[in-house]
Scaffold this motif. Sequence first.
Motif, short mmCIF file in Angstrom:
data_model
loop_
_atom_site.label_atom_id
_atom_site.label_comp_id
_atom_site.label_asym_id
_atom_site.label_seq_id
_atom_site.Cartn_x
_atom_site.Cartn_y
_atom_site.Cartn_z
N THR A 1 -18.17 24.93 -28.12
CA THR A 1 -18.14 24.06 -26.94
C THR A 1 -16.83 24.11 -26.17
OG1 THR A 1 -17.45 22.16 -28.28
CG2 THR A 1 -19.81 22.46 -27.96
N ALA A 2 -16.18 25.26 -26.13
CA ALA A 2 -15.00 25.40 -25.27
C ALA A 2 -15.44 25.24 -23.81
CB ALA A 2 -14.38 26.79 -25.48
N PRO A 3 -14.58 24.83 -22.92
CA PRO A 3 -13.20 24.39 -23.14
C PRO A 3 -13.14 22.95 -23.66
CG PRO A 3 -13.74 24.26 -20.82
CD PRO A 3 -14.94 24.84 -21.50
N TYR A 4 -11.93 22.52 -24.06
CA TYR A 4 -11.80 21.29 -24.84
C TYR A 4 -11.09 20.16 -24.12
CZ TYR A 4 -13.39 24.56 -28.29
OH TYR A 4 -14.13 25.49 -28.94
N MET A 5 -11.26 18.99 -24.69
CA MET A 5 -10.71 17.70 -24.22
C MET A 5 -11.56 17.15 -23.06
SD MET A 5 -8.28 17.23 -26.34
CE MET A 5 -7.21 18.18 -27.43
N HIS A 6 -11.28 15.91 -22.70
CA HIS A 6 -12.14 15.23 -21.74
C HIS A 6 -12.20 15.94 -20.40
CE1 HIS A 6 -8.15 13.71 -20.54
NE2 HIS A 6 -8.70 13.51 -19.36
N SER A 7 -11.16 16.67 -20.09
CA SER A 7 -11.14 17.36 -18.80
C SER A 7 -11.25 18.86 -18.97
CB SER A 7 -9.85 17.02 -18.06
OG SER A 7 -8.74 17.44 -18.83
N GLY A 8 -11.56 19.30 -20.18
CA GLY A 8 -11.71 20.74 -20.40
C GLY A 8 -10.43 21.51 -20.14
N ARG A 9 -9.33 20.87 -20.40
CA ARG A 9 -8.05 21.47 -20.04
C ARG A 9 -7.69 22.67 -20.92
NH1 ARG A 9 -2.96 20.69 -17.37
NH2 ARG A 9 -1.95 22.63 -17.95
N PHE A 10 -8.15 22.67 -22.16
CA PHE A 10 -7.77 23.75 -23.07
C PHE A 10 -8.92 24.73 -23.28
CE2 PHE A 10 -5.06 20.13 -24.64
CZ PHE A 10 -3.92 20.57 -23.99
N ALA A 11 -8.59 26.00 -23.09
CA ALA A 11 -9.65 27.02 -23.12
C ALA A 11 -10.08 27.38 -24.53
CB ALA A 11 -9.18 28.27 -22.39
N THR A 12 -9.17 27.27 -25.47
CA THR A 12 -9.49 27.71 -26.83
C THR A 12 -9.15 26.62 -27.84
OG1 THR A 12 -7.29 28.60 -27.25
CG2 THR A 12 -8.88 30.09 -26.21
N LEU A 13 -9.71 26.78 -29.03
CA LEU A 13 -9.40 25.85 -30.11
C LEU A 13 -7.92 25.94 -30.49
CD1 LEU A 13 -12.41 26.06 -32.58
CD2 LEU A 13 -11.60 24.07 -31.31
N GLY A 14 -7.38 27.12 -30.40
CA GLY A 14 -5.96 27.30 -30.71
C GLY A 14 -5.11 26.47 -29.76
N GLU A 15 -5.41 26.55 -28.46
CA GLU A 15 -4.66 25.77 -27.47
C GLU A 15 -4.80 24.27 -27.73
OE1 GLU A 15 -5.32 26.38 -23.23
OE2 GLU A 15 -5.53 28.53 -23.63
N ALA A 16 -6.04 23.88 -28.03
CA ALA A 16 -6.29 22.46 -28.27
C ALA A 16 -5.51 21.99 -29.49
CB ALA A 16 -7.78 22.21 -28.46
N THR A 17 -5.44 22.82 -30.52
CA THR A 17 -4.72 22.43 -31.74
C THR A 17 -3.22 22.38 -31.48
OG1 THR A 17 -6.45 23.54 -32.99
CG2 THR A 17 -4.46 22.96 -34.20
N GLU A 18 -2.73 23.36 -30.73
CA GLU A 18 -1.29 23.40 -30.43
C GLU A 18 -0.83 22.17 -29.66
OE1 GLU A 18 -0.78 27.00 -28.31
OE2 GLU A 18 -0.49 28.21 -30.13
N PHE A 19 -1.72 21.61 -28.86
CA PHE A 19 -1.36 20.43 -28.08
C PHE A 19 -0.69 19.37 -28.95
CE2 PHE A 19 -2.67 16.04 -27.41
CZ PHE A 19 -1.97 15.74 -26.24
N TYR A 20 -1.25 19.18 -30.15
CA TYR A 20 -0.76 18.11 -31.02
C TYR A 20 0.61 18.39 -31.59
CZ TYR A 20 -5.56 16.45 -30.79
OH TYR A 20 -6.77 15.99 -30.35
N SER A 21 1.04 19.64 -31.45
CA SER A 21 2.30 20.03 -32.06
C SER A 21 3.39 20.17 -31.01
CB SER A 21 2.12 21.35 -32.81
OG SER A 21 2.95 21.38 -33.94
N LYS A 22 3.07 19.82 -29.79
CA LYS A 22 4.05 20.07 -28.72
C LYS A 22 4.90 18.84 -28.41
CE LYS A 22 2.13 23.94 -26.21
NZ LYS A 22 1.40 24.37 -25.01
N GLY A 23 4.78 17.83 -29.21
CA GLY A 23 5.62 16.66 -28.98
C GLY A 23 4.81 15.48 -28.47
N ARG A 24 5.09 14.34 -29.06
CA ARG A 24 4.39 13.11 -28.70
C ARG A 24 4.60 12.79 -27.23
NH1 ARG A 24 2.77 8.08 -30.91
NH2 ARG A 24 3.64 6.32 -29.77
N GLY A 25 3.51 12.72 -26.49
CA GLY A 25 3.58 12.32 -25.09
C GLY A 25 4.13 13.37 -24.15
#
Lengths: 390, 210, 497
Positions: free
Chosen positions: A293-317
């Motif tokens: 079901t790519a792309p991900y998040m409510h606005s489909g901002r992330f194209a891949t699961l890797g990108e979506a996962t990396e989001f959480y590691s890029k710093g709070r907020g």
Amino acid sequence: MMLYGLLLAASLSTADGFSLSQSCPPSFELVAGNQCKLVSRYDMYDSLQNKGVGGTQTALPERRDGFSPQQIDLGRYLFFDPLLSGNHQQACASCHQPARGFADGKALSSGANGQLGNRSAPSLWNVGFLKKLFWDGRSDTLEQQALIPMLAEHEMANTPAKLLADLQANNHYPALFRQAFNTDRIELPQVATALAAFQSSLVSLNSRYDHYAHGYHQALTEQEIKGMNVFRSFVARCAECHTPPLFTNQQIAVIGTPEPDGMPFDAGAGVKPGWEKLRGGFKVPTLRNIALTAPYMHSGRFATLGEATEFYSKGRGHAVPANEDLLLHWHIWEPKLTAEEVEQITAFLGSLTDQSLTPQTPKRLPSGLALPSELHTELPPNTATSGATE
Amino acid sequence: MRAIFSLMTLVLIALPPVAVVLSGNALATTDMPAQAATCLACHSAATSAASGAPQLAGQQATYLQKQLQQFKNGQRGAAVSDVKGQQMAAMAATLSADDINSLARYFSKQQAEVITSSADAALLDQGRRQYIGSCGACHGAKAEGNMAFNAPALSMLSADYITLQLQHFKTGLRGKDKADKPGRQMALFSRNLSEQDMQAVAAYIGAGMP
Amino acid sequence: MKKTTIALALLLPVAFIAGQYFSGTAQQAPSLAADVSFSGGAAASNNAKKSVIDHGEVGQVHQVKPGQLIMDAVKAAQPGDVIQVFPGDYVETVYIDKDNIRLSGVIIDGKRPRLYGENRLNDAILYSGNNILIENFLITKYKGNGIMGQAGNNFEIRHNIIEDTGVYGIFPQLGINGLVEHNVISGIEDAAIYVGMSDHIHVANNEVFDSVAGIEIENSRHAVVENNFVHNNTGGILAFVTPGLPIKDTVDVIIRNNWISNNNTANFGAPGSMVAGIPAGTGILIMAADEVIIEDNIIIGNKTAGIIITDHQNAPNTTLDPESDPTPDKVMILNNLMYNNGYDTIAEAKVLMATELKQGQPDIIRVGNSNNSCINNPQQYITVGVSKWPACSFTNTDSVLNYLLDEPAAPRTVAAEEKGKYVYLGVCTGCHAYTGRLIGPPVQVIQSLYMDEPQALADYILNPLKKRDDYPAMPKQDYLDAETRLAVAEYMLNVGN
């Protein structure tokens, strides 16, 4: 594959007309009162306070079932029928395509009249278990939810009057509604019930992960098991909200994902009175069949699961607009996942794929309209039952 | 059961694939056992409609062999109500074990002639669903039979014969003997079929599976 | 361990002295469930060892020695087995996704096995099985949790030393019936012991220090926290409701006979975490939790306050959950020894005291709403916000030994027939309709083919052979165990529609 999808005896659609199935969908048991009840291996387990969240061997949450076979089958026809949209161009299935994990593969979905929506179509797999619907959780029931996109201007753009008139005037629907609801007059709640009934049959609980959970540990590869352990670790903390067995705890979480370029900030659940502290919050989505079901998040901002996962590691907020003061979820922190760990998580998420209970797409529709062209895609081969490849 | 199965496997290996295509419709006369001509008096394509006897050409040898043995030893065709069966039992009584083997092998190598009967379109449609939905799982997509399940070919049989046999299975004239596992399997399945189902599926096969 | 012993020696006399009865001057005093009497009776020993696991027959013993992996033993272990880990270093994450495993450190000459995370590994031990026992380890330098349970019931975590390890020292989550005792935990960024979304829990005789929170009881019910030595944390013992979790409340918690002192460590919690909002110097924090009894604790030297009671609205960093009641109701403060708390309290507390025209160092601060709460002998404490609370209708909780279950939460025993049904409907029907062709042949046909031979069918699904040219091959169902395969075969051969 389509050939094998033909369920010839159970679902009759004879040359003369349409007739509704008298059997429950797979995984549903027909019980007294002509009701279809879901049966799953997870029924062997308990869960704390029956909330349906926990670890590997945890019971499922309460689910919507008990619809009749006829209601479910009528819902199937309606779901695929563009008659439900104002201009007869778009069906529910246009944005919730079986071949795309019951989403549409787009960042933002577009409506019958081509208007671009503001959110990404969510997958409908296991939607019968959800207590909150829509990204912002604004509906409590499938019935309530079903009517909203149908009548929304920027989505299917229909009106109740037109919808009911179209159905009533159709050659087949009045008879089908009679079979499903024993009624001579089609009413809006029946449409909603039938759609809810069909959606409740979209069950995916037989992935390789499930085989692992039920005790067959060879079902996952080493890489996937590593990914599972990072996923549920208290460093990544994915499982704290994407809690098994559904991989959602069904709560609203403010995580601060970025909007696509040019899109204004989406306040999500925070627009609801009394929910102001949840500004920027969205429902935690299930991760079942997430690889589809790519792309991900409510606005489909992330194209891949890797990108979506990396989001959480890029710093709070890190992606919260400067002028927004959000109460970010406490599990959004700085896990500093390594590239290797991100890959492992992604591999694990791939083991949550199971489309074995994909319903049949009707060959012909009662309305006589053609199946929308976006649905002429074949389902990718099911990966649920194949063993781990190491 | 295991012993029988491995025996059959042996037989299978010894045999060339079923349905060897011979030239034209003519039955090859080479190696034709002496009794075959007698059989063909009723069981040929030309005579089967009138006699009500099934075509034997193209049927699996093991199936034919087993049926002949059953007729001979009274497991099939013994009931008073089974008139045709009784006739066949009388014929089988005259055959030795060697006769049975060579006849079975002979007919299995012959090519059946397609005889089709016509039927009502709705009945055919129902029969088609029934066949694809259930029967084909064992008897094959083209009713060619499937040795893996001891399921005989049905494609060369007439609608009347199939209907009669389904009734026999359902009423217990066939598939009653403990040792006859395939027969018992068919008997069990036939109990799922209504009279209408039987007519429909027989019509469909009899019509050449249109 | 020595410190704990001292603490207990000091606590016990207090427990006896406290047995005075105060007749109810209260109109609003909470009345507890009729079947539980809090009004006295001989105090039974709270230290009675209780096992929460019914191990049944002891299985195999697996020994793990330095140079080997504990995980290899876990993979080899069957339910009922014991894994003995010998002294030495083990650098790995141990995960236990099976039931009834005893993971037991062997202590020789005072040396215990050390799980060492090298500041690189995530969690030391993860378990999701029921009936898991973990004991005698030294755990240090992990980034996540020391010991983390996910929905395992009947757990015992004891005699472990956990130092400088990530977010939580011991974190059972979503479990029923668990015992956390005799652990020494320090240097934890969030809570040393964190009981999350669990029921029937006993946390006793632990020493927790130098952490942000000592012991947290969060979104949990029926928990006893007793005889712990809780010192030099930012906050000592916390009973609260975190909004936004699937379990919505914290109810029925007894915090008694703990030694809660000098919890004045500067807050080093991760930004955004719940505990990051705890003011340093908090002895006990009750936030939105209901039916919390605070009894016979020694609470001394906590600079902000001995006890803070707050609702969600007044808690910093806290979101609201429309489905959670944000108010701490039925808080019951019995006799406690409180001394020298609140000597460097927060500005908000001073403002509140001013409104009550009070001065001094607060032992107890209540902010926001609280309904039907009570307090015994309030004159012994310096308080703010509780002056209208009536006396409680009881003086002690001696009749409650613990809230553990009398019988371990049984893994649901499923009759073979039921098991067969779950698999038949949950798995088989995806490809096999009762009548008619789906992906595989119809069940009716299978019933005919296998008639009275369920075992042959069970064998077939383990290793299917392609028998039909026009049907796809059936995948192996090797993930089902032999018993389940036979159960589903029998079910399939008898199912009626």
